[in-house]
Design an enzyme around this catalytic site. Sequence first.
Site, PDB file in Angstrom:
ATOM      1  N   ASN A  56     -61.657  45.739 -69.550  1.00  8.85           N
ATOM      2  CA  ASN A  56     -62.827  44.889 -69.775  1.00  8.85           C
ATOM      3  C   ASN A  56     -62.357  43.342 -69.397  1.00  8.85           C
ATOM      4  OD1 ASN A  56     -61.380  45.632 -72.437  1.00  8.85           O
ATOM      5  ND2 ASN A  56     -62.067  43.676 -72.935  1.00  8.85           N
ATOM      6  N   ALA A  88     -74.886  50.172 -74.690  1.00 10.02           N
ATOM      7  CA  ALA A  88     -76.001  49.691 -73.889  1.00 10.02           C
ATOM      8  C   ALA A  88     -75.996  48.447 -73.316  1.00 10.02           C
ATOM      9  CB  ALA A  88     -77.522  50.166 -74.798  1.00 10.02           C
ATOM     10  N   HIS A  89     -75.513  47.646 -74.251  1.00  9.77           N
ATOM     11  CA  HIS A  89     -75.688  46.173 -73.788  1.00  9.77           C
ATOM     12  C   HIS A  89     -74.849  45.624 -72.667  1.00  9.77           C
ATOM     13  CE1 HIS A  89     -72.161  43.831 -75.647  1.00  9.77           C
ATOM     14  NE2 HIS A  89     -72.200  44.751 -76.401  1.00  9.77           N
ATOM     15  N   THR A 111     -81.022  56.619 -90.228  1.00  9.87           N
ATOM     16  CA  THR A 111     -82.062  56.756 -89.382  1.00  9.87           C
ATOM     17  C   THR A 111     -81.765  56.262 -87.921  1.00  9.87           C
ATOM     18  OG1 THR A 111     -83.139  56.211 -91.068  1.00  9.87           O
ATOM     19  CG2 THR A 111     -84.397  55.883 -89.248  1.00  9.87           C
ATOM     20  N   CYS A 162     -59.031  29.708 -77.987  1.00  7.25           N
ATOM     21  CA  CYS A 162     -58.955  28.606 -78.983  1.00  7.25           C
ATOM     22  C   CYS A 162     -60.363  28.482 -79.869  1.00  7.25           C
ATOM     23  CB  CYS A 162     -58.975  27.205 -78.063  1.00  7.25           C
ATOM     24  SG  CYS A 162     -57.577  27.187 -77.226  1.00  7.25           S
TER      25      CYS A 162
HETATM   26  C1  LIG Z   1     -67.616  45.639 -75.380  1.00  9.82           C
HETATM   27  C2  LIG Z   1     -66.729  46.656 -75.425  1.00  9.82           C
HETATM   28  C3  LIG Z   1     -66.515  47.337 -76.385  1.00  9.82           C
HETATM   29  C4  LIG Z   1     -67.390  47.167 -77.579  1.00  9.82           C
HETATM   30  O1  LIG Z   1     -68.854  47.412 -77.720  1.00  9.82           O
HETATM   31  P1  LIG Z   1     -69.901  46.949 -78.620  1.00  9.82           P
HETATM   32  O2  LIG Z   1     -71.162  47.679 -78.326  1.00  9.82           O
HETATM   33  O3  LIG Z   1     -69.926  45.457 -78.339  1.00  9.82           O
HETATM   34  O4  LIG Z   1     -69.401  47.157 -80.001  1.00  9.82           O
HETATM   35  C5  LIG Z   1     -65.638  48.411 -76.547  1.00  9.82           C
HETATM   36  N1  LIG Z   1     -64.830  48.564 -75.521  1.00  9.82           N
HETATM   37  C6  LIG Z   1     -64.848  47.948 -74.164  1.00  9.82           C
HETATM   38  C7  LIG Z   1     -63.972  48.123 -73.124  1.00  9.82           C
HETATM   39  C8  LIG Z   1     -65.821  46.808 -74.199  1.00  9.82           C
HETATM   40  O5  LIG Z   1     -65.968  46.190 -72.985  1.00  9.82           O
END
Ligand SMILES: *Cc1c(COP(=O)(O)O)cnc(C)c1O
Length: 404
Positions: A156, A205-206, A242, A330
Amino acid sequence: MTASARKRVYFDHSATTAVLPEVAEAMTPYFLEKYGNSSSIHSFGREAKIALEDARRSVAKLLNADPTEVVFTSGGTESDNLAIKGVAMYKGKMKGHIVTTIVEHHAVLEPCEYLKRFGFDVTIVPVSSEGLVDVGDIERAIRNDTVLISVMMANNEIGTIQPVREIGKLAQSKSIPFHTDAVQAIGKMPIDVRADNIDMLSLSAHKFHGPKGVGVLFVKKGTKIEPIIQGGGQERGLRSSTVNVAGAVGLGRAAEIAMRDLEPTCEKMKALRDRMIKRVPELVPRSYVNGHKTKRLVNNAHFRFDFIEGEGLILQLDFKGIAASTGSACSTGSLEPSHVLLALGLTHEQAHGSLRITLGRENTEEEADYLLEVLPGVVSKLREISPFNEKSPMGPGEGGTCVQ
Ligand SMILES: *Cc1c(COP(=O)(O)O)cnc(C)c1O
């Protein structure tokens, strides 16, 4: 300039992405009219259930999985926790060995750290200076009591893509379950859990234009795993509560779009990425590219600048309307630079001077040009006031406060 005329450019797609209008539209009925509980047997429940199963099929298609192997969760973090704790603690086991890497997301590293408290052992495999894991290192880390291997598909922060197919093959040959965090890979590369011998895969998803707060853990049929959340037994008993039907519908629609648009979006982002990776070091003296030259996410450009503090850089870019991110923190009250950048062998000061640009499907050439136009000036202005510039009596590598 009026607020509406102010240029706003979003280059932080690895942090989160916008929900696409098509996705929001698909979700809306499941908030307003079709709000049934997908476990109810009346018509409200049934229509929710039908939508949920449609979404499950869309995710399965994206991964080349079977719909019965798709478990909806609250996001990437929960999926990682479920994979790691759910496999390690299967049938109440409180010992065993886990192999993972030093560049994993905290959602993998922290559950591993947590398991150590109960008697599990964890081997954290290092990476090269480009962030790449050596499959030989994974193999050498495996022990007789290894219960899980977890290696992310793509990082990431620096975007390095790991040799997941080879690791999958290795894990299979040793009959060890293999989990991969593919949160950053979705929509940026093709994914095939069968071809890669993946037993569990996390997605969120996001990170690919779906809503926040919903994710999936792919769990291959036959994987020995237990739930970490107990309750009503939804999601085949693996994830009680749910189901977030609207969220799942949004995730499903986002998965369809990710597949449909994979090639053109990847091509577009790759061209912008390559332009930035080429131009930034030409335009800014003493700047460097972090991560791998070729095994790299199509949307990730990651830089490091001598004598710069990342937080200051982010704030100056924000002032110009550009949203990006850095490897120091920071703002979160921690002066610790990112564990990923340190794992590459960078010093604290080097890691602090980093800039992550992560592209999305809507970014344009004009936006890339705008960054290239603004960045050299911002960097040189920050260097003038930096306590660790060339002229500083302390020289680079000393001092330790954030310059903002
Ligand atoms: C964003 C991210 C997560 C966490 O996902 P969330 O849906 O925000 O909990 C886990 N692993 C990686 C590599 C990510 O980039």
